[in-house]
Design an enzyme around this catalytic site. Structure first.
Site, PDB file in Angstrom:
ATOM      1  N   ASP A 103       0.870  -1.153   0.000  1.00  0.00           N
ATOM      2  CA  ASP A 103       0.000   0.000   0.000  1.00  0.00           C
ATOM      3  C   ASP A 103       0.925   1.226   0.000  1.00  0.00           C
ATOM      4  OD1 ASP A 103      -2.314   1.670   0.458  1.00  0.00           O
ATOM      5  OD2 ASP A 103      -1.723   1.748   2.562  1.00  0.00           O
ATOM      6  N   ASP A 154      -0.165   5.111   1.138  1.00  0.00           N
ATOM      7  CA  ASP A 154      -0.409   6.046   2.234  1.00  0.00           C
ATOM      8  C   ASP A 154      -0.407   5.343   3.589  1.00  0.00           C
ATOM      9  OD1 ASP A 154      -0.712   8.205   0.476  1.00  0.00           O
ATOM     10  OD2 ASP A 154      -2.842   7.770   0.185  1.00  0.00           O
TER      11      ASP A 154
END
Length: 243
Positions: A8, A10
């Site tokens: 991922d 953020d």
């Protein structure tokens, strides 16, 4: 066979939310209520389109936006982890699956000099139009009821693995590194022998813990290793990769 790392972006690779970080380029660093209150649950990408349109209306240039985005901090240990991946590309493939956008992620990876670690980025397409306004599109549509309408990370990962297999690439193991609720769906697609790394204190860790309690012992699941720093993931990776 190689190891695949899936990140991922953020609150995982970077230690903040790139979509909210961009608000710092507005002189008072605050959105008007008309924009702020326009968010509808599950429609974040559409909301970010309105945010970027407002930023364009303030005559804020792409260069100014870029200079702000390049200041977002990486999470502790992630630069070291990505640097290790660059040095071991014969044994490691690396992809990002994110609900951010192509422009922000490209800028942030480039300024840190770690773009060569990442083989592919799967995220919402973005580009600047002739006016200098950044436009964002949804990544895809899907049938998954668990995920935001614009992105099912499980589908992205499954499509990537299928495409790699068609090209003769099969992975010995997959490491999935994330923090949020939208990382649960792809985590549940992993095999026994794979590893999911939920960031400690974040939503994914809580969801996996609750799910594990409901399933009980004996279920065939990937190993779960919580983390606070990329250095912990690097230690796990080094144990799997021949040096």
């Amino acid at each position: 066979m190689k190891t695949l790392l899936v990140f991922d972006f953020d609150h995982t690779l970077v230690d903040d939310n790139s979509d909210t970080w961009v608000i710092q380029c507005i002189p008072d660093q605050c959105l008007p209520d008309l924009v702020k209150n326009s968010y509808q649950k599950g429609l974040w990408t559409e909301y970010m389109g309105r945010v970027m349109s407002y930023i364009g209306d303030q005559d804020i240039s792409p260069d100014t936006i870029r200079s702000v985005m390049e200041t977002i901090p990486f999470t502790d240990g992630m630069i070291e982890l990505l640097t290790f991946i660059v040095s071991n590309k014969n044994d490691i493939d690396c992809i990002i699956i994110s609900d951010s956008n192509t422009v922000f992620i490209d800028w942030i990876l480039q300024v840190a000099g770690v773009q060569d670690a990442v083989d592919q980025v799967f995220t919402n397409p973005a580009a600047f139009d002739k006016r200098g306004y950044m436009e964002i599109e949804c990544y895809h549509s899907h049938q998954c009821s668990q995920c935001p309408v614009n992105l099912c990370k499980r589908k992205v990962l499954a499509d990537f693995l299928a495409g790699q297999l068609k090209g003769g690439v099969e992975y010995q193991r997959t490491f999935y590194v994330g923090d949020g609720g939208n990382d649960l769906c792809p985590s549940n697609s992993l095999r026994e022998g794979d590893v999911v790394f939920p960031r400690k204190g974040y939503t994914l860790e809580r969801l996996l813990s609750r799910q594990s309690a409901q399933q009980g012992e004996g279920s065939s699941n990937p190993r779960v290793v919580g983390w606070t720093s990329g250095k912990e993931i690097l230690m796990e990776l080094k144990a799997c990769v021949p040096l």
